[in-house]
Design an enzyme around this catalytic site. Structure first.
Site, PDB file in Angstrom:
ATOM      1  N   GLU A 151      26.083   5.503 -18.317  1.00 37.85           N
ATOM      2  CA  GLU A 151      24.652   5.799 -18.176  1.00 37.85           C
ATOM      3  C   GLU A 151      24.340   7.200 -18.698  1.00 37.85           C
ATOM      4  O   GLU A 151      23.395   7.406 -19.455  1.00 37.85           O
ATOM      5  CB  GLU A 151      24.236   5.687 -16.707  1.00 37.85           C
ATOM      6  CG  GLU A 151      22.741   5.892 -16.507  1.00 37.85           C
ATOM      7  CD  GLU A 151      22.257   5.489 -15.109  1.00 37.85           C
ATOM      8  OE1 GLU A 151      23.097   5.170 -14.258  1.00 37.85           O
ATOM      9  OE2 GLU A 151      21.039   5.503 -14.904  1.00 37.85           O
ATOM     10  N   SER A 209      14.459   0.149 -11.433  1.00 39.24           N
ATOM     11  CA  SER A 209      13.710  -0.182 -12.648  1.00 39.24           C
ATOM     12  C   SER A 209      13.800  -1.676 -12.927  1.00 39.24           C
ATOM     13  O   SER A 209      14.878  -2.273 -12.819  1.00 39.24           O
ATOM     14  CB  SER A 209      14.281   0.567 -13.855  1.00 39.24           C
ATOM     15  OG  SER A 209      14.295   1.946 -13.621  1.00 39.24           O
ATOM     16  N   GLU A 238      19.517  19.199 -13.250  1.00 35.61           N
ATOM     17  CA  GLU A 238      20.275  20.173 -12.442  1.00 35.61           C
ATOM     18  C   GLU A 238      21.712  19.680 -12.237  1.00 35.61           C
ATOM     19  O   GLU A 238      22.671  20.457 -12.344  1.00 35.61           O
ATOM     20  CB  GLU A 238      19.604  20.394 -11.074  1.00 35.61           C
ATOM     21  CG  GLU A 238      18.290  21.150 -11.112  1.00 35.61           C
ATOM     22  CD  GLU A 238      17.113  20.282 -11.576  1.00 35.61           C
ATOM     23  OE1 GLU A 238      17.270  19.051 -11.657  1.00 35.61           O
ATOM     24  OE2 GLU A 238      16.040  20.841 -11.869  1.00 35.61           O
ATOM     25  N   GLN A 243      19.522  -2.282 -11.572  1.00 35.04           N
ATOM     26  CA  GLN A 243      20.573  -1.470 -10.950  1.00 35.04           C
ATOM     27  C   GLN A 243      20.134  -0.976  -9.574  1.00 35.04           C
ATOM     28  O   GLN A 243      19.113  -0.296  -9.460  1.00 35.04           O
ATOM     29  CB  GLN A 243      20.878  -0.252 -11.828  1.00 35.04           C
ATOM     30  CG  GLN A 243      21.957   0.655 -11.266  1.00 35.04           C
ATOM     31  CD  GLN A 243      22.031   1.996 -12.017  1.00 35.04           C
ATOM     32  OE1 GLN A 243      21.056   2.731 -12.081  1.00 35.04           O
ATOM     33  NE2 GLN A 243      23.173   2.290 -12.584  1.00 35.04           N
ATOM     34  N   GLY A 244      20.907  -1.300  -8.544  1.00 34.38           N
ATOM     35  CA  GLY A 244      20.570  -0.872  -7.180  1.00 34.38           C
ATOM     36  C   GLY A 244      21.566   0.151  -6.671  1.00 34.38           C
ATOM     37  O   GLY A 244      22.450  -0.175  -5.864  1.00 34.38           O
ATOM     38  N   TYR A 245      21.445   1.384  -7.160  1.00 33.38           N
ATOM     39  CA  TYR A 245      22.317   2.457  -6.670  1.00 33.38           C
ATOM     40  C   TYR A 245      21.523   3.373  -5.723  1.00 33.38           C
ATOM     41  O   TYR A 245      21.913   3.602  -4.598  1.00 33.38           O
ATOM     42  CB  TYR A 245      22.881   3.282  -7.841  1.00 33.38           C
ATOM     43  CG  TYR A 245      24.046   2.623  -8.570  1.00 33.38           C
ATOM     44  CD1 TYR A 245      24.356   1.285  -8.379  1.00 33.38           C
ATOM     45  CD2 TYR A 245      24.837   3.343  -9.457  1.00 33.38           C
ATOM     46  CE1 TYR A 245      25.412   0.682  -9.041  1.00 33.38           C
ATOM     47  CE2 TYR A 245      25.905   2.747 -10.124  1.00 33.38           C
ATOM     48  CZ  TYR A 245      26.190   1.423  -9.921  1.00 33.38           C
ATOM     49  OH  TYR A 245      27.235   0.830 -10.580  1.00 33.38           O
ATOM     50  N   SER A 246      20.375   3.895  -6.201  1.00 30.93           N
ATOM     51  CA  SER A 246      19.647   4.909  -5.422  1.00 30.93           C
ATOM     52  C   SER A 246      19.038   4.317  -4.155  1.00 30.93           C
ATOM     53  O   SER A 246      18.592   3.167  -4.143  1.00 30.93           O
ATOM     54  CB  SER A 246      18.519   5.506  -6.261  1.00 30.93           C
ATOM     55  OG  SER A 246      19.022   6.004  -7.461  1.00 30.93           O
TER      56      SER A 246
HETATM   57  C1  LIG Z   1      12.467   6.651 -14.581  1.00 29.48           C
HETATM   58  C2  LIG Z   1      13.526   6.464 -13.540  1.00 29.48           C
HETATM   59  C3  LIG Z   1      14.222   5.278 -13.454  1.00 29.48           C
HETATM   60  C4  LIG Z   1      15.200   5.098 -12.465  1.00 29.48           C
HETATM   61  N1  LIG Z   1      15.826   3.884 -12.388  1.00 29.48           N
HETATM   62  C5  LIG Z   1      16.764   3.691 -11.432  1.00 29.48           C
HETATM   63  C6  LIG Z   1      17.378   2.415 -11.292  1.00 29.48           C
HETATM   64  O1  LIG Z   1      17.080   1.473 -12.039  1.00 29.48           O
HETATM   65  N2  LIG Z   1      18.292   2.252 -10.318  1.00 29.48           N
HETATM   66  C7  LIG Z   1      18.661   3.258  -9.487  1.00 29.48           C
HETATM   67  O2  LIG Z   1      19.555   3.055  -8.663  1.00 29.48           O
HETATM   68  N3  LIG Z   1      18.082   4.486  -9.563  1.00 29.48           N
HETATM   69  C8  LIG Z   1      17.126   4.708 -10.514  1.00 29.48           C
HETATM   70  N4  LIG Z   1      16.498   5.931 -10.604  1.00 29.48           N
HETATM   71  C9  LIG Z   1      16.785   6.933  -9.596  1.00 29.48           C
HETATM   72  C10 LIG Z   1      17.564   8.151 -10.100  1.00 29.48           C
HETATM   73  O3  LIG Z   1      18.899   7.819 -10.350  1.00 29.48           O
HETATM   74  C11 LIG Z   1      17.429   9.220  -9.010  1.00 29.48           C
HETATM   75  O4  LIG Z   1      16.055   9.560  -8.925  1.00 29.48           O
HETATM   76  C12 LIG Z   1      18.237  10.457  -9.329  1.00 29.48           C
HETATM   77  O5  LIG Z   1      19.598  10.190  -9.223  1.00 29.48           O
HETATM   78  C13 LIG Z   1      17.867  11.636  -8.398  1.00 29.48           C
HETATM   79  O6  LIG Z   1      17.918  11.259  -7.074  1.00 29.48           O
HETATM   80  P1  LIG Z   1      16.691  11.538  -6.078  1.00 29.48           P
HETATM   81  O7  LIG Z   1      15.449  11.031  -6.717  1.00 29.48           O
HETATM   82  O8  LIG Z   1      17.059  11.004  -4.754  1.00 29.48           O
HETATM   83  O9  LIG Z   1      16.561  13.123  -6.027  1.00 29.48           O
HETATM   84  P2  LIG Z   1      17.415  14.107  -5.130  1.00 29.48           P
HETATM   85  O10 LIG Z   1      18.863  13.814  -5.301  1.00 29.48           O
HETATM   86  O11 LIG Z   1      16.866  14.103  -3.738  1.00 29.48           O
HETATM   87  O12 LIG Z   1      17.103  15.491  -5.821  1.00 29.48           O
HETATM   88  C14 LIG Z   1      15.893  16.229  -5.567  1.00 29.48           C
HETATM   89  C15 LIG Z   1      15.961  17.530  -6.360  1.00 29.48           C
HETATM   90  O13 LIG Z   1      17.078  18.327  -5.883  1.00 29.48           O
HETATM   91  C16 LIG Z   1      17.949  18.645  -6.960  1.00 29.48           C
HETATM   92  N5  LIG Z   1      19.352  18.603  -6.494  1.00 29.48           N
HETATM   93  C17 LIG Z   1      19.939  17.659  -5.721  1.00 29.48           C
HETATM   94  N6  LIG Z   1      21.234  17.943  -5.521  1.00 29.48           N
HETATM   95  C18 LIG Z   1      21.479  19.101  -6.192  1.00 29.48           C
HETATM   96  C19 LIG Z   1      22.642  19.911  -6.386  1.00 29.48           C
HETATM   97  N7  LIG Z   1      23.833  19.581  -5.843  1.00 29.48           N
HETATM   98  N8  LIG Z   1      22.536  21.037  -7.138  1.00 29.48           N
HETATM   99  C20 LIG Z   1      21.335  21.373  -7.718  1.00 29.48           C
HETATM  100  N9  LIG Z   1      20.201  20.650  -7.558  1.00 29.48           N
HETATM  101  C21 LIG Z   1      20.278  19.536  -6.819  1.00 29.48           C
HETATM  102  C22 LIG Z   1      17.721  17.567  -7.987  1.00 29.48           C
HETATM  103  O14 LIG Z   1      18.075  18.006  -9.298  1.00 29.48           O
HETATM  104  C23 LIG Z   1      16.225  17.303  -7.847  1.00 29.48           C
HETATM  105  O15 LIG Z   1      15.493  18.264  -8.587  1.00 29.48           O
HETATM  106  C24 LIG Z   1      15.500   6.139 -11.561  1.00 29.48           C
HETATM  107  C25 LIG Z   1      14.791   7.349 -11.652  1.00 29.48           C
HETATM  108  C26 LIG Z   1      13.822   7.512 -12.606  1.00 29.48           C
HETATM  109  C27 LIG Z   1      13.066   8.800 -12.646  1.00 29.48           C
END
Ligand SMILES: Cc1cc2nc3c(=O)[nH]c(=O)nc-3n(C[C@H](O)[C@H](O)[C@H](O)COP(=O)(O)OP(=O)(O)OC[C@H]3O[C@@H](n4cnc5c(N)ncnc54)[C@H](O)[C@@H]3O)c2cc1C
Length: 395
Positions: A249, A166, A379, A131-134
């Protein structure tokens, strides 16, 4: 609601239990159900072979329509399946998230040709998906994504970067969100498409976790040519397609295999010692184990309440939003108590004395924080509960 299963459902349960007993290879059994990504190419091949067997016997894609290789069963059968799969200590398949999130998205939004081409090999494990979202600057705020797909007439040209992808190291395909109209408001100019990971211009770079495992990756796209027919859903309406995927998801995030992990802790309390006595003789240890078991039961019953609403055709209630946060909190509680109970055994990265699975336990303890982030952070889940369920003002 009725907590009893019918005789027919119990027969289905026993059929699956017997099948798993006969077909699940001993060396694939695990209590680490959080990890969908195999630790080596050899393990990937073993899981892939097991997935093929599951698909041949229609023991995967339980509620997928039969025409796409699924079992065509209902959500109660899916629930029984999940219980038995965990009971057997079977590993999650690398395609587990795609089958539960992307498959249903293709079924809802894909063309007939896409369904025919993509679904069966996803189920059998013949083709692996990621999955390529992030992106580096688009996680919780996924609509901020910058990877762009430019219309070149016959094809799209994709350039940009994904992160935390992942299993990309094993994937044949990636389903992704791209910006197709940079001038539109951010939620409006996004499209959803899938890209062959073996295309020229795709580069996968590993990210190694503190567990030492290679779970996720950065994926770079440098002018990658993507056929137009790889667009899923209408152009520039990828946000709606993404919501379908993300809803599936969130419904499956929050950890799995909790009961197996609690049972393992109960066993360990019989073998490790506290002040020279078996840990189980310690009142605090017994209270902690009882508390975890109670929390597990509350989570299980909440899951059944969510299921009841679904069966009655009611819209998702507050239970569904709670499942992820409560599941995460339980899994954090399990790992916190694991480290307390194991003491110095808890930092052994190898089989040791009364704790032959110390290395696996350490890996679960170190990896658990990821569960509170993957599929939307705790969060964000709390924001959803606050705003959509409790009607609180936006923060
Ligand atoms: C084990 C694992 C597997 C993953 N696999 C995939 C994958 O296969 N494909 C993919 O696309 N992504 C994947 N991800 C990514 C995951 O979806 C993102 O890490 C997640 O959505 C959070 O985004 P970020 O890391 O950019 O954190 P950020 O969005 O930058 O958040 C940083 C911190 O700020 C807090 N925060 C942000 N916005 C708010 C708000 N509005 N209110 C309160 N708090 C807030 C968050 O809770 C967090 O604590 C994976 C992540 C993990 C840990």
């Amino acid at each position: 609601m009725d907590f009893e299963y019918s005789a027919e459902q119990e027969a289905y349960r026993m059929e699956l239990r017997n099948w798993l007993e006969a077909n699940l290879p001993e060396d694939l059994k695990t209590d680490d159900n959080h990890s969908m990504v195999p630790s080596s190419p050899e393990e990937f091949k073993k899981r892939q072979a097991f997935q093929k067997k599951l698909a041949q016997a229609r023991w995967i894609g339980i509620w997928w329509p039969r025409e796409y290789g699924g079992r065509g069963a209902g959500i109660i059968e899916q629930t029984i399946y999940d219980e038995e799969y965990d009971r057997a200590r079977a590993p999650r398949m690398t395609n587990h998230p795609p089958i539960n999130q992307w498959g249903p998205t293709v079924i809802q939004w894909g063309t007939d040709a896409q369904k025919k081409r993509l679904l069966a090999p996803m189920l059998s494990g013949e083709e692996t998906w990621c999955q390529g979202y992030s992106e580096p600057n688009a996680g919780s705020d996924i609509a901020a994504l910058q990877t762009r797909a430019v219309d070149k007439g016959d094809y799209f040209e994709v350039t940009g970067q994904k992160i935390w992808t992942s299993a990309a190291q094993f994937a044949d395909w990636i389903y992704m969100l791209v910006r197709t109209d940079p001038a539109a408001p951010k939620h409006k100019g996004i499209s959803c498409m899938y890209v062959n990971m073996h295309s020229p211009g795709v580069e996968v770079r590993p990210l190694i976790e503190m567990t030492g495992t290679h779970h996720f990756n950065e994926v770079f796209f440098d002018n990658v040519q993507v056929p137009k027919e790889h667009l899923v859903g209408p152009l520039n309406e990828g946000w709606r397609v993404a919501m379908t995927t993300l809803n599936y998801e969130r419904a499956i995030s929050g950890g799995a295999g909790h009961l197996n992990q609690i049972k393992r802790l109960i066993e360990l309390a019989g073998t490790v010692t506290v002040d020279g006595r078996p840990a189980m003789e310690d009142e605090y240890v017994r209270q902690q184990l009882a508390q975890l078991r109670i929390e597990y039961e509350a989570l299980r019953l909440t899951g059944l309440r969510a299921l009841t609403r679904q069966i009655k055709g009611l819209p998702p209630g507050p239970e569904l939003s709670m499942l992820k946060t409560v599941g995460c909190s339980l899994v954090l509680g399990i790992t916190r108590f694991t480290t307390e109970l194991l003491g110095s055994y808890g930092i052994m990265n190898q089989a040791y004395g009364p704790v032959p699975d110390a290395h696996q336990l350490l890996s679960i303890v170190l990896g658990v924080r990821g569960i509170t982030i993957a599929g939307g952070t705790t969060e964000i889940s709390r924001n959803i509960i606050g705003e959509r369920t409790l009607g609180l003002p936006k923060g």
